[in-house]
Design a protein around this motif. Structure first.
Motif, mmCIF file in Angstrom:
data_model
loop_
_atom_site.group_PDB
_atom_site.id
_atom_site.type_symbol
_atom_site.label_atom_id
_atom_site.label_comp_id
_atom_site.label_asym_id
_atom_site.label_seq_id
_atom_site.Cartn_x
_atom_site.Cartn_y
_atom_site.Cartn_z
ATOM 1 N N VAL A 110 3.787 -10.023 8.422
ATOM 2 C CA VAL A 110 2.494 -9.363 8.583
ATOM 3 C C VAL A 110 1.670 -9.419 7.303
ATOM 4 C CG1 VAL A 110 3.351 -7.807 10.369
ATOM 5 C CG2 VAL A 110 3.413 -7.089 7.975
ATOM 6 N N ALA A 111 0.361 -9.338 7.469
ATOM 7 C CA ALA A 111 -0.546 -9.304 6.325
ATOM 8 C C ALA A 111 -0.561 -7.907 5.714
ATOM 9 C CB ALA A 111 -1.947 -9.707 6.765
ATOM 10 N N MET A 112 -0.911 -7.879 4.436
ATOM 11 C CA MET A 112 -0.965 -6.623 3.695
ATOM 12 C C MET A 112 -2.303 -6.516 2.985
ATOM 13 S SD MET A 112 2.050 -5.239 4.142
ATOM 14 C CE MET A 112 2.121 -4.024 2.814
ATOM 15 N N GLY A 113 -2.651 -5.290 2.603
ATOM 16 C CA GLY A 113 -3.893 -5.100 1.875
ATOM 17 C C GLY A 113 -3.790 -3.952 0.893
ATOM 18 N N TRP A 114 -4.697 -3.969 -0.056
ATOM 19 C CA TRP A 114 -4.868 -2.849 -0.997
ATOM 20 C C TRP A 114 -6.292 -2.316 -0.843
ATOM 21 C CZ3 TRP A 114 -1.229 -0.487 -3.923
ATOM 22 C CH2 TRP A 114 -0.036 -1.159 -4.183
ATOM 23 N N PHE A 115 -6.408 -1.009 -0.826
ATOM 24 C CA PHE A 115 -7.690 -0.330 -0.780
ATOM 25 C C PHE A 115 -7.687 0.743 -1.862
ATOM 26 C CE2 PHE A 115 -9.641 -1.779 3.235
ATOM 27 C CZ PHE A 115 -8.573 -2.479 3.766
#
Length: 124
Positions: A32-37
């Motif tokens: 799965v893709a991941m992100g930072w916010f």
């Protein structure tokens, strides 16, 4: 259910660097893709960086492009955010997030699971 735990936040002087880590649970982490916010009080959550399932596609918000680098180690179920040339404007709570799909994403509503956040404070 996916659990995400961020670490690595803290206090740093302007111009310094920090590396955030996000450890994930679950057998699907590597698919799965991941992100930072990041978020500051009274403001919307801001997109920082995203990485696809394999790590060969990344993208960044305009305010961090050229200074931050997202990477992942699927063997360790961990995503990283290397932050360089930090300024007071980077002060925020940083959240990592995962989604059910393999491709990168830019909006918080596209992510399904969130960590608890880690505070980054940059002093001038």
């Amino acid at each position: 259910q996916v659990q995400l735990v961020e670490s690595g936040g803290g206090l740093v002087q302007a111009g310094g660097s920090l590396r955030l880590s996000c450890a994930g649970s679950g057998r699907t982490f590597s698919t799965v893709a991941m992100g930072w916010f990041r978020q500051t009080p009274g403001k919307e959550r801001e997109f920082v960086a995203t990485i696809n399932w394999s790590g060969d596609t990344t993208d960044y918000g305009d305010s961090v492009k050229g200074r931050f680098t997202i990477s992942r180690d699927n063997a360790k179920n961990t995503v990283y955010l290397e932050m360089n040339s930090l300024g007071p404007e980077d002060t925020a709570v940083y959240y990592c997030a995962s989604r059910r799909y393999y491709s990168v994403a830019y909006y918080s509503y596209e992510y399904d699971y969130w960590g608890q956040g880690t505070q980054v404070t940059v002093s001038s």
